[in-house]
Scaffold this motif. Structure first.
Motif, mmCIF file in Angstrom:
data_model
loop_
_atom_site.group_PDB
_atom_site.id
_atom_site.type_symbol
_atom_site.label_atom_id
_atom_site.label_comp_id
_atom_site.label_asym_id
_atom_site.label_seq_id
_atom_site.Cartn_x
_atom_site.Cartn_y
_atom_site.Cartn_z
ATOM 1 N N HIS A 9 83.691 -11.500 18.919
ATOM 2 C CA HIS A 9 82.761 -12.498 19.409
ATOM 3 C C HIS A 9 81.755 -11.905 20.376
ATOM 4 O O HIS A 9 80.582 -12.202 20.323
ATOM 5 C CB HIS A 9 83.541 -13.612 20.142
ATOM 6 N N ASP A 23 75.810 -16.940 34.642
ATOM 7 C CA ASP A 23 76.675 -18.085 34.915
ATOM 8 C C ASP A 23 76.106 -18.889 36.090
ATOM 9 O O ASP A 23 76.097 -20.121 36.070
ATOM 10 C CB ASP A 23 78.085 -17.581 35.237
ATOM 11 N N LEU A 54 74.226 -20.580 32.514
ATOM 12 C CA LEU A 54 74.790 -20.811 31.186
ATOM 13 C C LEU A 54 76.309 -20.775 31.366
ATOM 14 O O LEU A 54 76.876 -19.716 31.607
ATOM 15 C CB LEU A 54 74.302 -19.706 30.235
ATOM 16 N N LYS A 55 76.947 -21.945 31.276
ATOM 17 C CA LYS A 55 78.353 -22.036 31.680
ATOM 18 C C LYS A 55 79.322 -21.611 30.580
ATOM 19 O O LYS A 55 80.490 -21.342 30.870
ATOM 20 C CB LYS A 55 78.675 -23.476 32.121
ATOM 21 N N ASN A 56 78.850 -21.535 29.338
ATOM 22 C CA ASN A 56 79.735 -21.206 28.220
ATOM 23 C C ASN A 56 79.903 -19.679 28.122
ATOM 24 O O ASN A 56 78.947 -18.960 27.823
ATOM 25 C CB ASN A 56 79.130 -21.785 26.936
ATOM 26 N N ALA A 57 81.128 -19.186 28.396
ATOM 27 C CA ALA A 57 81.371 -17.739 28.479
ATOM 28 C C ALA A 57 81.116 -17.039 27.143
ATOM 29 O O ALA A 57 80.649 -15.897 27.118
ATOM 30 C CB ALA A 57 82.801 -17.487 28.948
ATOM 31 N N THR A 58 81.414 -17.694 26.033
ATOM 32 C CA THR A 58 81.178 -17.082 24.720
ATOM 33 C C THR A 58 79.681 -16.921 24.468
ATOM 34 O O THR A 58 79.229 -15.866 24.008
ATOM 35 C CB THR A 58 81.807 -17.954 23.616
ATOM 36 N N LYS A 59 78.918 -17.958 24.817
ATOM 37 C CA LYS A 59 77.462 -17.861 24.645
ATOM 38 C C LYS A 59 76.886 -16.776 25.544
ATOM 39 O O LYS A 59 75.969 -16.050 25.146
ATOM 40 C CB LYS A 59 76.797 -19.206 24.953
ATOM 41 N N ARG A 60 77.432 -16.657 26.767
ATOM 42 C CA ARG A 60 76.951 -15.595 27.671
ATOM 43 C C ARG A 60 77.237 -14.225 27.074
ATOM 44 O O ARG A 60 76.387 -13.340 27.101
ATOM 45 C CB ARG A 60 77.615 -15.696 29.053
#
Ligand code: HEC
Length: 131
Positions: free
Chosen positions: A29, A98, A114-120
């Motif tokens: 990912h 983040d 951007l709070k979504n770790a996967t998107k980051r």
């Protein structure tokens, strides 16, 4: 007693196999630069170019990974960003994206995070291709 040992060993092996499969899924990912490009286009491109030497509301992000804070030529940074004295490693970018104000207090980047770790992770994988 001995009849209990075998199932425990099997369970340990199964857990190890599960964990390594999960680890593989996470790293696969993290390398999803194509998904990260979409995040960039949706959330960053309004203010940042991915081309060298193009400064918009924010500085060009071409070559940002490994770059020193506030070092893009021709861009007028805030004093906070100019003097932040960090290198944009993937780890620092992850914390900054983040919560920008937590890493560069006083930054003029008007972006809440951007709070979504996967998107980051995907986004940073894309930023790493900009070189
Ligand atoms: C609404 C405009 C805006 C958006 C959206 C935005 N930024 Fe920024 N960004 C800025 C500005 C302005 C600065 C300069 C901050 C300063 O000088 O204090 C900046 C600075 C940065 C820096 C520091 C660059 C350096 O050379 O030190 C990085 C890294 C960064 N932005 C990444 C991103 C990413 C990745 C996104 C998308 C998730 C994003 N920004 C979204 C406006 C924006």
């Amino acid at each position: 007693m001995s009849c209990f040992r075998y199932p425990v060993a099997v369970r340990v092996l199964a857990a190890a196999a599960f964990l390594s499969a999960a680890g593989w899924a996470v790293s696969a990912h993290a390398a999803d630069a194509a998904a990260g490009k979409q995040v960039f286009q949706q959330q960053c491109a309004i203010c940042h170019a991915d081309k060298p030497g193009v400064n918009k509301i924010g500085p060009s992000l071409f070559g940002v990974v490994g770059r020193h804070t506030g070092s893009e030529k021709g861009y007028s940074y805030s004093v906070a960003n100019k003097n932040a004295n960090l290198v944009w490693t993937p780890e620092n970018l992850d914390k900054y994206l983040d919560n920008p104000q937590a890493v560069v207090p006083g930054t003029k980047m008007p972006y809440g995070g951007l709070k979504n770790a996967t998107k980051r992770a995907n986004l940073i994988a894309f930023l790493e291709t900009l070189k």
